[in-house]
Scaffold this motif. Structure first.
Motif, mmCIF file in Angstrom:
data_model
loop_
_atom_site.group_PDB
_atom_site.id
_atom_site.type_symbol
_atom_site.label_atom_id
_atom_site.label_comp_id
_atom_site.label_asym_id
_atom_site.label_seq_id
_atom_site.Cartn_x
_atom_site.Cartn_y
_atom_site.Cartn_z
ATOM 1 N N ARG A 1 -1.297 12.542 -1.624
ATOM 2 C CA ARG A 1 -0.969 11.661 -0.532
ATOM 3 C C ARG A 1 -0.165 10.579 -0.489
ATOM 4 N NH1 ARG A 1 -3.958 15.725 0.039
ATOM 5 N NH2 ARG A 1 -5.395 16.070 1.697
ATOM 6 N N SER A 2 0.006 10.084 -1.981
ATOM 7 C CA SER A 2 1.201 9.023 -2.147
ATOM 8 C C SER A 2 2.083 9.646 -1.710
ATOM 9 C CB SER A 2 0.919 8.563 -3.433
ATOM 10 O OG SER A 2 -0.318 7.635 -3.899
ATOM 11 N N VAL B 1 4.067 6.400 -0.196
ATOM 12 C CA VAL B 1 3.376 4.827 -0.579
ATOM 13 C C VAL B 1 3.998 4.452 -2.111
ATOM 14 C CG1 VAL B 1 1.471 3.525 -1.236
ATOM 15 C CG2 VAL B 1 1.160 5.310 0.621
ATOM 16 N N THR B 2 4.841 3.461 -2.064
ATOM 17 C CA THR B 2 5.287 3.225 -3.488
ATOM 18 C C THR B 2 4.412 2.684 -4.163
ATOM 19 O OG1 THR B 2 7.525 2.581 -2.263
ATOM 20 C CG2 THR B 2 7.323 1.864 -4.493
ATOM 21 N N GLY B 3 4.255 3.063 -5.525
ATOM 22 C CA GLY B 3 3.409 2.636 -6.620
ATOM 23 C C GLY B 3 2.109 3.254 -6.461
ATOM 24 N N LEU C 1 -7.030 5.215 0.845
ATOM 25 C CA LEU C 1 -6.213 6.696 1.456
ATOM 26 C C LEU C 1 -6.269 6.394 3.072
ATOM 27 C CD1 LEU C 1 -4.645 9.215 1.628
ATOM 28 C CD2 LEU C 1 -6.849 10.303 1.290
ATOM 29 N N GLY C 2 -7.365 5.990 3.582
ATOM 30 C CA GLY C 2 -7.305 5.877 5.061
ATOM 31 C C GLY C 2 -6.541 4.971 5.596
ATOM 32 N N GLU C 3 -6.298 3.724 4.887
ATOM 33 C CA GLU C 3 -5.479 2.612 5.285
ATOM 34 C C GLU C 3 -3.786 3.264 5.053
ATOM 35 O OE1 GLU C 3 -4.065 -1.844 3.994
ATOM 36 O OE2 GLU C 3 -6.073 -0.963 3.410
#
Length: 388
Positions: A126-127, A132-134, A142-144
């Motif tokens: 999911r990243s 999502v960096t990092g 994960l929701g956010e």
């Protein structure tokens, strides 16, 4: 076909690999040892069982069939462990179920570490998906990260359910080993009590506990003794009548098959389970299972050996049918992917002029992605390859 034709009688399953079971206990209570000794006693061939080790801890035991899955990834790359399991081990076992079954019962050691590996895979996947960096730090985050498009625990459940459902449909039984913890619970009236429960979170319990027909909790039972070795029911008191601890005690590991006032993780779907803790050993574990199975057989005139043969044949037939369906679905996916790759040679206008009419004639629609007929997809692939 009428729905009434689907009505049938069910006979309780009589083999250990016919069900999912769960052995829970705190660290060093003998979970892996019980797996080893019970399976060696129950199965004639070592190849009938396979331990999928998601963590170390088996090094001191002689185990004939084990896959050290945990070696596929370090703690920093734990996702690789889950990827190897779902992309290599599960498809291989499903294929074996169709062609030449070797294994009957799978051991998951431990379910907790399996959950950790699957969680790491989901967060990494999911990243990348949400850029999502990092990386994403947790399932809650994960929701956010997805702007509430996904719930992390739901994503984990869906990810884990697929391979374990595939193994079950392919006819494999599962014995999971899991950690326990002591938990303090507060009732609505403010009263508090401590209990032994699974260490895993609720989503993990949906995968491993809810599907288990037999749950055994390993517990270290302590008896307080006097200096003569007799068990005491009351604490020693000093001259001022203050209670103090004894210098002597005895610890033994027991198997609990029904919930008690202190142990909540035990039981299952059987009615004939021992009320009291049972002395820890493989013979007693198998005796409890055998008695539990006999307790469910109220009407059948067949003996257990006859049922074993009958149910094994039925399980293998269903497994082969499922494996063939998986193989067919894979073929459909491969053909769709090949057709999609070929469409990239065309401009939008050329695709509409040269391909869409034939696809519509073949499928009744130009949307080949929804087609599941392998023969038609093969014709479409041959056609689109021939188009200049």
């Amino acid at each position: 076909m009428s729905w009434r034709n689907k009505v049938k009688n069910n006979t309780p399953k009589v083999e250990l690999h016919s069900i999912d079971s769960l052995i829970a206990g705190s660290y060093k209570t003998g979970k892996t040892r019980l797996w080893k000794e019970a399976t060696e006693l129950h199965y004639a061939s070592p190849e009938d069982v396979l331990l999928l080790a998601f963590e170390a801890g088996y090094e001191t035991w002689e185990l004939d069939n084990i896959i050290p899955i945990h070696q596929e990834g370090s703690d920093e790359e734990l996702w690789k462990v889950w990827e190897f399991f779902k992309k290599e081990v599960v498809p291989g076992l499903v294929k074996e179920a169709k062609e030449n079954r070797v294994t009957k019962l799978l051991g998951i050691d431990t379910a907790d570490r399996c959950i950790d590996a699957a969680t790491a895979w989901v967060l990494r996947d999911r990243s990348k998906k949400y850029g999502v960096t990092g990386g994403i730090a947790s399932l809650q985050a994960l929701g956010e990260a997805s702007k509430n498009a996904e719930n992390g625990y739901t994503a984990l459940y869906d990810e884990m359910k697929k391979p374990f459902d595939a193994l079950k449909n392919a006819g494999y039984g599962k014995m999971s080993l899991a950690w326990t913890k002591e938990k303090e619970t507060t009732l609505y009236n403010g009263m508090k009590y401590n209990s032994i429960e699974l260490m895993m979170h609720a989503t993990g319990r949906k995968i491993f506990e809810s599907q288990a027909s037999l749950i055994c909790c390993l517990f270290n039972e302590v008896s307080v003794l006097d200096k003569s070795g007799n068990e005491m029911n009351e604490n020693i008191k000093d001259k001022k009548q203050r209670e103090k601890g004894s210098n002597f005690h005895e610890t033994r590991t027991v198997m609990v098959f029904r919930p008690t006032e202190y142990i909540s993780i035990a039981g299952g779907r059987y009615t004939d389970l021992p009320e009291e803790p049972v002395e820890y050993n493989a013979q007693n574990f198998l005796k409890v299972f055998e008695d539990a199975v006999k307790g469910q057989l109220k009407k059948t005139t067949k003996n257990i050996e006859e049922l074993k043969i009958e149910q094994e044949q039925e399980r293998n037939e269903q497994a082969k049918e499922y494996a063939e369906q998986v193989e067919e679905q894979k073929s459909v996916g491969d053909l769709v992917a090949q057709i999609e790759a070929e469409t990239k040679r065309f401009t939008s206008n050329n695709l509409k002029e040269k391909v869409v009419p034939t696809f519509t004639e073949l499928f009744g629609t130009p949307n080949y992605r929804k087609v599941e007929d392998i023969e038609l997809l093969e014709k479409a692939l041959i056609f689109i390859k021939s188009v200049e």
